[in-house]
Design a protein around this motif. Structure first.
Motif, PDB file in Angstrom:
ATOM      1  N   ASP A  33      -0.421   6.050   1.055  1.00 37.00           N
ATOM      2  CA  ASP A  33       0.703   5.736   1.793  1.00 37.00           C
ATOM      3  C   ASP A  33       0.464   6.360   2.875  1.00 37.00           C
ATOM      4  OD1 ASP A  33       3.090   4.374   2.302  1.00 37.00           O
ATOM      5  OD2 ASP A  33       4.281   6.122   1.490  1.00 37.00           O
ATOM      6  N   ASP A  45       1.856  -0.218   1.107  1.00 34.99           N
ATOM      7  CA  ASP A  45       3.276   0.157   0.371  1.00 34.99           C
ATOM      8  C   ASP A  45       3.110  -0.414  -1.026  1.00 34.99           C
ATOM      9  OD1 ASP A  45       4.260   1.412   2.612  1.00 34.99           O
ATOM     10  OD2 ASP A  45       5.506  -0.292   3.225  1.00 34.99           O
ATOM     11  N   SER A  48       0.549   1.736  -2.733  1.00 29.85           N
ATOM     12  CA  SER A  48       1.116   3.134  -3.334  1.00 29.85           C
ATOM     13  C   SER A  48       2.424   2.733  -4.332  1.00 29.85           C
ATOM     14  CB  SER A  48       1.915   3.814  -1.975  1.00 29.85           C
ATOM     15  OG  SER A  48       2.807   3.181  -1.445  1.00 29.85           O
ATOM     16  N   THR A  49       3.044   1.890  -4.226  1.00 31.03           N
ATOM     17  CA  THR A  49       4.036   1.642  -5.173  1.00 31.03           C
ATOM     18  C   THR A  49       3.430   1.153  -6.606  1.00 31.03           C
ATOM     19  OG1 THR A  49       5.658   0.902  -3.520  1.00 31.03           O
ATOM     20  CG2 THR A  49       6.203   0.197  -5.814  1.00 31.03           C
ATOM     21  N   TRP A  52       2.106   4.223  -8.357  1.00 27.72           N
ATOM     22  CA  TRP A  52       3.207   5.325  -8.678  1.00 27.72           C
ATOM     23  C   TRP A  52       3.641   4.222 -10.264  1.00 27.72           C
ATOM     24  CZ3 TRP A  52       5.758   5.621  -3.442  1.00 27.72           C
ATOM     25  CH2 TRP A  52       4.885   6.575  -2.814  1.00 27.72           C
TER      26      TRP A  52
END
Length: 149
Positions: A33, A45, A48-49, A52
């Motif tokens: 990110d 994005d 990175s999402t 996670w």
């Protein structure tokens, strides 16, 4: 017997491993990110999402397996069908990750994963449900022995 302490130790190791996996994926997601990395045109994005979410799901899976092992160790009883399937799935994941880890990370990580795999397999083998012997239908003794008069 050693099966209770080994089940509890395996549970604690899985809790630590769950926290480490979540932390590593969180760091990777933050790095992607902050540097706006993109692979094959995918939005940073989304990457990175995805890191996670993957870290959270894998951490929840490991923590759930740790809870199952902790319950097995505290109760000192054989796991039920769902718990046995969860521990088997966790063992399979550790075996596959161990095979991949040799080339990517190295032998110490492989050794760690194989120790965890050995603990999981030990718990599975130590807590085998005892099946009751079937009653003989003809009123005789089991295993073909003659009936007592």
């Amino acid at each position: 017997m050693l099966r209770r302490p080994i089940a509890i130790v395996a549970a604690l190791i899985l809790f630590v491993e769950a926290c480490a996996i979540v932390l590593v994926n969180w760091v990777l997601g933050r790095m992607v990110d902050s540097q706006h990395m993109s692979m094959g045109g995918i939005d940073p994005d989304a990457i990175s999402t995805g890191a996670w979410v993957a870290g959270a799901l894998f951490g929840i899976f490991l923590a759930a397996c740790g809870i199952v092992l902790l319950i097995i160790g505290v109760r000192d009883r054989a796991p039920g069908r769902f718990a046995r399937i969860a521990v088997i799935a966790c063992a399979v994941v550790h075996g596959v990750l161990g095979a991949l880890t040799v080339g990517l990370v190295g032998w110490p990580a492989f050794a760690y994963l194989m120790v965890v795999l050995a603990l999981l397999v030990f718990v599975l083998l130590a807590y085998v449900k005892e099946r009751p012997e079937p009653e003989p239908k003809d009123g005789g003794a089991p295993d073909g022995a003659p009936a007592a008069a």
